[in-house]
Design a protein around this motif. Sequence first.
Motif, PDB file in Angstrom:
ATOM      1  N   ALA A   1       0.845  -1.204   0.000  1.00  0.00           N
ATOM      2  CA  ALA A   1       0.000   0.000   0.000  1.00  0.00           C
ATOM      3  C   ALA A   1       0.880   1.253   0.000  1.00  0.00           C
ATOM      4  O   ALA A   1       0.613   2.215  -0.740  1.00  0.00           O
ATOM      5  CB  ALA A   1      -0.927   0.000   1.213  1.00  0.00           C
TER       6      ALA A   1
ATOM      7  N   ARG B   1       2.265   1.871  -3.419  1.00  0.00           N
ATOM      8  CA  ARG B   1       1.241   2.414  -4.321  1.00  0.00           C
ATOM      9  C   ARG B   1       1.070   3.920  -4.086  1.00  0.00           C
ATOM     10  O   ARG B   1       0.998   4.704  -5.037  1.00  0.00           O
ATOM     11  CB  ARG B   1      -0.081   1.666  -4.112  1.00  0.00           C
ATOM     12  CG  ARG B   1      -1.177   2.108  -5.057  1.00  0.00           C
ATOM     13  CD  ARG B   1      -2.321   1.114  -5.109  1.00  0.00           C
ATOM     14  NE  ARG B   1      -1.917  -0.137  -5.742  1.00  0.00           N
ATOM     15  CZ  ARG B   1      -1.669  -1.270  -5.102  1.00  0.00           C
ATOM     16  NH1 ARG B   1      -1.805  -1.334  -3.792  1.00  0.00           N
ATOM     17  NH2 ARG B   1      -1.280  -2.345  -5.759  1.00  0.00           N
TER      18      ARG B   1
ATOM     19  N   TYR C   1      -6.732   6.212  -0.482  1.00  0.00           N
ATOM     20  CA  TYR C   1      -5.953   5.050  -0.935  1.00  0.00           C
ATOM     21  C   TYR C   1      -6.811   4.098  -1.763  1.00  0.00           C
ATOM     22  O   TYR C   1      -6.402   3.639  -2.832  1.00  0.00           O
ATOM     23  CB  TYR C   1      -5.334   4.299   0.265  1.00  0.00           C
ATOM     24  CG  TYR C   1      -4.693   3.010  -0.181  1.00  0.00           C
ATOM     25  CD1 TYR C   1      -3.490   3.029  -0.887  1.00  0.00           C
ATOM     26  CD2 TYR C   1      -5.321   1.782   0.023  1.00  0.00           C
ATOM     27  CE1 TYR C   1      -2.926   1.857  -1.362  1.00  0.00           C
ATOM     28  CE2 TYR C   1      -4.757   0.608  -0.447  1.00  0.00           C
ATOM     29  CZ  TYR C   1      -3.566   0.648  -1.134  1.00  0.00           C
ATOM     30  OH  TYR C   1      -3.015  -0.516  -1.625  1.00  0.00           O
TER      31      TYR C   1
ATOM     32  N   LYS D   1      -6.239   2.994  -5.639  1.00  0.00           N
ATOM     33  CA  LYS D   1      -5.994   1.597  -6.002  1.00  0.00           C
ATOM     34  C   LYS D   1      -6.943   1.155  -7.105  1.00  0.00           C
ATOM     35  O   LYS D   1      -6.545   0.520  -8.085  1.00  0.00           O
ATOM     36  CB  LYS D   1      -6.151   0.686  -4.779  1.00  0.00           C
ATOM     37  CG  LYS D   1      -6.179  -0.796  -5.130  1.00  0.00           C
ATOM     38  CD  LYS D   1      -5.425  -1.637  -4.152  1.00  0.00           C
ATOM     39  CE  LYS D   1      -5.168  -3.084  -4.542  1.00  0.00           C
ATOM     40  NZ  LYS D   1      -5.803  -3.663  -5.679  1.00  0.00           N
TER      41      LYS D   1
ATOM     42  N   ASP E   1      -5.885  -0.043 -10.823  1.00  0.00           N
ATOM     43  CA  ASP E   1      -6.307  -1.344 -11.360  1.00  0.00           C
ATOM     44  C   ASP E   1      -6.970  -1.187 -12.725  1.00  0.00           C
ATOM     45  O   ASP E   1      -6.646  -1.904 -13.680  1.00  0.00           O
ATOM     46  CB  ASP E   1      -7.286  -2.037 -10.398  1.00  0.00           C
ATOM     47  CG  ASP E   1      -6.603  -2.534  -9.130  1.00  0.00           C
ATOM     48  OD1 ASP E   1      -5.352  -2.579  -9.107  1.00  0.00           O
ATOM     49  OD2 ASP E   1      -7.315  -2.876  -8.155  1.00  0.00           O
TER      50      ASP E   1
ATOM     51  N   ASN F   1      -8.742  -2.954   1.523  1.00  0.00           N
ATOM     52  CA  ASN F   1      -7.984  -1.841   0.937  1.00  0.00           C
ATOM     53  C   ASN F   1      -8.020  -0.608   1.827  1.00  0.00           C
ATOM     54  O   ASN F   1      -6.998   0.031   2.064  1.00  0.00           O
ATOM     55  CB  ASN F   1      -8.528  -1.480  -0.448  1.00  0.00           C
ATOM     56  CG  ASN F   1      -8.182  -2.543  -1.471  1.00  0.00           C
ATOM     57  OD1 ASN F   1      -7.123  -3.142  -1.390  1.00  0.00           O
ATOM     58  ND2 ASN F   1      -9.081  -2.794  -2.396  1.00  0.00           N
TER      59      ASN F   1
END
Length: 454
Positions: free
Chosen positions: A57, A60, A129, A133, A137, A248
């Motif tokens: 995380a 990212r 976050y 994400k 994706d 997540n």
Amino acid sequence: MENKIVQEKTISQWKEQYPLMHKIISTEEVFWANSKYGKFSEAIKKVSLSEKDVQDAEERLKRFAPYIAKVFPDTQKTNGIIESPIVKILNMQRKLEKLFDQQILGQLLLKCDSHLAISGSIKARGGIYEVLKHAEDLAIENNLLTLEDDYSIIDSDKFREFFSKYSIAVGSTGNLGLSIGIMSAQLGFKVYVHMSADARQWKKDLLRSKGVTVIEYQSDYSKAVEEGRKQAEADPNMYFVDDENSTNLFLGYAVAAYRLKNQLKEINVVVDEQHPLFVYLPCGVGGGPGGVAFGLKLVFKDNVHCFFAEPTHSPCMLIGLMTNMHDKVCVQDFGIDNITAADGLAVGRASGFVGKTLEELISGSYTVKDEQLYTLLSILSDSEDIQLEPSALAGIYGPIQLFKDDAGQDYIENNNLKDKMKNASHIAWATGGSMVPKDVMETYYKKGQELSSK
Ligand SMILES: *Cc1c(COP(=O)(O)O)cnc(C)c1O
């Protein structure tokens, strides 16, 4: 009420099995030490998430940093990393000791997630976050992006047009909607925020000004989440941010701990066996405080002691953990109304995922009355010139509860901490407040002043 059946037991039976239930049901303040709290090395074996997931995380967030710095200039000074300061609040500590006639051994600090960039609350961690994400994706799946790219390319019509084919939905008491809404709209997504009755008007207005669709409910948070989930299920291009179950979100929050470790080093705050760390986390559904606590346990292991803080009228995590029923019960089952001025914590049913994950890692939980939150709000403003929203004050009450309550004293004894408390650090996690409009903050402050002069 006493004969009402909840999960195969009458309320009387619940009270008999858990004597603390008497006070919890009468909405008195309580402190609960978790009897399942265990050694880190054993407890962590039962958890499926690991340090590697949190690092992933953090990586990212680093990839997105150039993009964040570009579209949110406030984050340029931290190079696109969204992080909050930590400060020692010694004036506040002295005021607390006086007000509650209770010495606080060790030093008191405030982690100012209230001042996180972009959305002014702890939700700027997990909420943002998860949106990033999802965006990553989608972009990678569709060959628009690779992990090696400079992510500032995302700030372009090409990407905005691409993301506009997708939508995002979320249920919220206010701040999660704010985070998800602002971030998603910036990327170009269509966004639907389902708001519970607790949500403040200014949060809804702000979101609408950014082109977010806000849907309002007269019911509480659980209903808002349910409706958001339903909406997303009906549309394959709609993504639902599931505050009750999302790993997540949880991992986005957990990243905070690794950054905190460095911040503490910079201000010479030692955490080791002789210098225990206590952290007090305002808790709603559990994702934010749970994620942060999980990260803290990974970093500091047995040297950190994490406690959840909830309003006396919304003790969903406390009841879920204590009875082991997690999300199978809600506070309303026990006749508690879930009505509180702490709008960010107005949740009647806790996340089962978070409760189970932290079952043996969380040290305990306590409750605080709304009036205390307002009093603490005005005292903090006077003593440190820091302004928080009511929910965010719940953490500051932690050291008082720990030292004053017999169960807190027992916790200290049972964990061999008695002679170490003078070396302790106490961090109150300030979860929100910097975006509250001035006039709204003024009414909070006045209310606190009135209450504390009584
Ligand atoms: C959401 C929120 C919390 C708690 O986070 P949960 O994930 O709901 O437990 C605490 N304080 C404030 C100000 C919040 O907005």
